[in-house]
Design a protein around this motif. Structure first.
Motif, PDB file in Angstrom:
ATOM      1  N   PRO A 152       0.775  -1.264   0.103  1.00 41.04           N
ATOM      2  CA  PRO A 152      -0.002  -0.160   0.155  1.00 41.04           C
ATOM      3  C   PRO A 152       1.000   1.184  -0.029  1.00 41.04           C
ATOM      4  N   GLN A 153       0.317   2.350  -0.495  1.00 43.41           N
ATOM      5  CA  GLN A 153       1.156   3.550  -0.908  1.00 43.41           C
ATOM      6  C   GLN A 153       0.888   4.408   0.479  1.00 43.41           C
ATOM      7  N   THR A 154       2.183   4.705   1.265  1.00 43.27           N
ATOM      8  CA  THR A 154       2.016   5.631   2.439  1.00 43.27           C
ATOM      9  C   THR A 154       2.510   6.725   1.854  1.00 43.27           C
ATOM     10  N   LEU A 155       2.366   7.882   2.914  1.00 43.79           N
ATOM     11  CA  LEU A 155       3.002   9.007   2.646  1.00 43.79           C
ATOM     12  C   LEU A 155       4.718   9.178   2.644  1.00 43.79           C
ATOM     13  N   SER A 156       5.207   8.003   3.179  1.00 44.16           N
ATOM     14  CA  SER A 156       6.582   8.110   3.227  1.00 44.16           C
ATOM     15  C   SER A 156       7.128   7.951   1.780  1.00 44.16           C
ATOM     16  N   ARG A 157       6.338   6.972   0.735  1.00 41.89           N
ATOM     17  CA  ARG A 157       6.774   6.779  -0.334  1.00 41.89           C
ATOM     18  C   ARG A 157       8.109   6.034  -0.461  1.00 41.89           C
ATOM     19  N   GLY A 158       8.321   5.346   0.559  1.00 45.66           N
ATOM     20  CA  GLY A 158       9.744   4.923   0.527  1.00 45.66           C
ATOM     21  C   GLY A 158      10.981   5.593   1.157  1.00 45.66           C
ATOM     22  N   TRP A 159      10.786   6.494   1.637  1.00 47.21           N
ATOM     23  CA  TRP A 159      11.821   7.670   1.962  1.00 47.21           C
ATOM     24  C   TRP A 159      11.992   7.386   3.575  1.00 47.21           C
ATOM     25  N   GLY A 160      11.148   6.691   4.103  1.00 51.24           N
ATOM     26  CA  GLY A 160      11.314   6.054   5.539  1.00 51.24           C
ATOM     27  C   GLY A 160       9.783   6.101   6.001  1.00 51.24           C
ATOM     28  N   ASP A 161       9.732   4.602   6.493  1.00 50.14           N
ATOM     29  CA  ASP A 161       8.367   4.528   7.011  1.00 50.14           C
ATOM     30  C   ASP A 161       8.247   4.898   8.428  1.00 50.14           C
ATOM     31  N   ASP A 162       9.236   5.114   9.413  1.00 55.86           N
ATOM     32  CA  ASP A 162       9.174   5.664  10.669  1.00 55.86           C
ATOM     33  C   ASP A 162       8.888   7.095  10.847  1.00 55.86           C
ATOM     34  N   ILE A 163       9.200   7.712   9.774  1.00 57.82           N
ATOM     35  CA  ILE A 163       9.155   9.181   9.941  1.00 57.82           C
ATOM     36  C   ILE A 163       7.681   9.514   9.811  1.00 57.82           C
ATOM     37  N   THR A 164       7.376  10.805  10.589  1.00 53.82           N
ATOM     38  CA  THR A 164       6.112  11.406  10.322  1.00 53.82           C
ATOM     39  C   THR A 164       6.213  12.330   9.116  1.00 53.82           C
ATOM     40  N   TRP A 165       5.361  12.057   8.131  1.00 53.29           N
ATOM     41  CA  TRP A 165       5.185  12.793   6.812  1.00 53.29           C
ATOM     42  C   TRP A 165       4.107  13.641   6.906  1.00 53.29           C
ATOM     43  N   VAL A 166       4.069  14.977   6.490  1.00 52.00           N
ATOM     44  CA  VAL A 166       2.971  15.719   6.359  1.00 52.00           C
ATOM     45  C   VAL A 166       2.493  15.494   4.739  1.00 52.00           C
ATOM     46  N   GLN A 167       1.217  16.044   4.739  1.00 52.23           N
ATOM     47  CA  GLN A 167       0.628  15.702   3.301  1.00 52.23           C
ATOM     48  C   GLN A 167       1.022  17.090   2.134  1.00 52.23           C
ATOM     49  N   THR A 168       1.022  18.143   2.764  1.00 58.29           N
ATOM     50  CA  THR A 168       1.207  19.177   1.820  1.00 58.29           C
ATOM     51  C   THR A 168       2.168  20.124   2.458  1.00 58.29           C
ATOM     52  N   TYR A 169       2.285  21.205   1.329  1.00 58.89           N
ATOM     53  CA  TYR A 169       3.431  22.159   1.872  1.00 58.89           C
ATOM     54  C   TYR A 169       2.915  22.982   2.951  1.00 58.89           C
ATOM     55  N   GLU A 170       1.768  23.320   2.690  1.00 60.63           N
ATOM     56  CA  GLU A 170       1.039  24.446   3.782  1.00 60.63           C
ATOM     57  C   GLU A 170       0.882  23.640   5.154  1.00 60.63           C
ATOM     58  N   GLU A 171       0.648  22.452   5.284  1.00 60.84           N
ATOM     59  CA  GLU A 171       0.649  21.530   6.451  1.00 60.84           C
ATOM     60  C   GLU A 171       1.988  21.751   7.077  1.00 60.84           C
ATOM     61  N   GLY A 172       2.991  21.296   6.316  1.00 58.22           N
ATOM     62  CA  GLY A 172       4.358  21.422   6.607  1.00 58.22           C
ATOM     63  C   GLY A 172       5.041  22.909   7.077  1.00 58.22           C
TER      64      GLY A 172
END
Length: 165
Positions: A30-50
């Motif tokens: 399944p596709q996650t927000l990490s997209r393979g860059w690190g599943d243990d990292i908390t990723w934000v969805q958008t630039y504005e959210e970041g």
């Protein structure tokens, strides 16, 4: 007889190819927000959210621009995800965002829209154009062998928060 054998063969081929498609689809993770860059990292969805979380938490935002079909992005992603120091810093000290599209903030592409491109935004919402990689023609790109530079740039982004904000 020959006609029915041919019809049976066509039916078998159709069922086999349909089954193969179903099996291939089931194997895809399944596709996650990490997209393979690190599943243990908390990723934000958008630039504005970041930007919101960077300002609220007083942590820098690290923006990774990449494409799924880019061989250079895939190579960088692999070593990025395997490097414990990067993963630890990303997980604990940064707001993390990876994008497969451009943002409306033109400050995130001061020298062009290329991938992979990694940029830092400090909690005052200033894009840190002064934190660059080693290339003069693509200032914010990193290759797998550039991980020591990226690690140093991550540490620099953290130091700048302490000294400038």
């Amino acid at each position: 007889m020959l006609h029915s054998a041919l019809a049976l063969c066509l039916l078998f081929i159709t069922v086999s190819s349909s089954l193969a498609l179903v099996i291939r689809k089931e194997k895809r993770p399944p596709q996650t927000l990490s997209r393979g860059w690190g599943d243990d990292i908390t990723w934000v969805q958008t630039y504005e959210e970041g930007l919101f979380h960077a300002q609220k938490s007083n942590k820098p935002l690290m923006v990774i621009h990449h494409l799924e079909d880019c061989q250079y992005c895939q190579a960088l992603k692999k070593v990025f995800a395997q490097n414990e120091e990067i993963q630890d810093m990303a997980q604990n000290n940064f707001i993390m965002l990876n994008l497969m599209h451009e943002t409306t903030d033109k400050n995130l592409s001061p020298d062009g829209q290329y991938v992979p491109r990694i940029m830092f935004v400090d909690p005052s919402l200033t894009v840190r154009a002064d934190i660059t990689g080693r290339y003069s023609n693509r200032l914010y790109t990193y290759e797998p062998q550039d991980l020591p530079i990226l690690i140093e740039n991550m540490k620099r982004a953290l130091r700048l928060i302490q000294s400038e904000l």
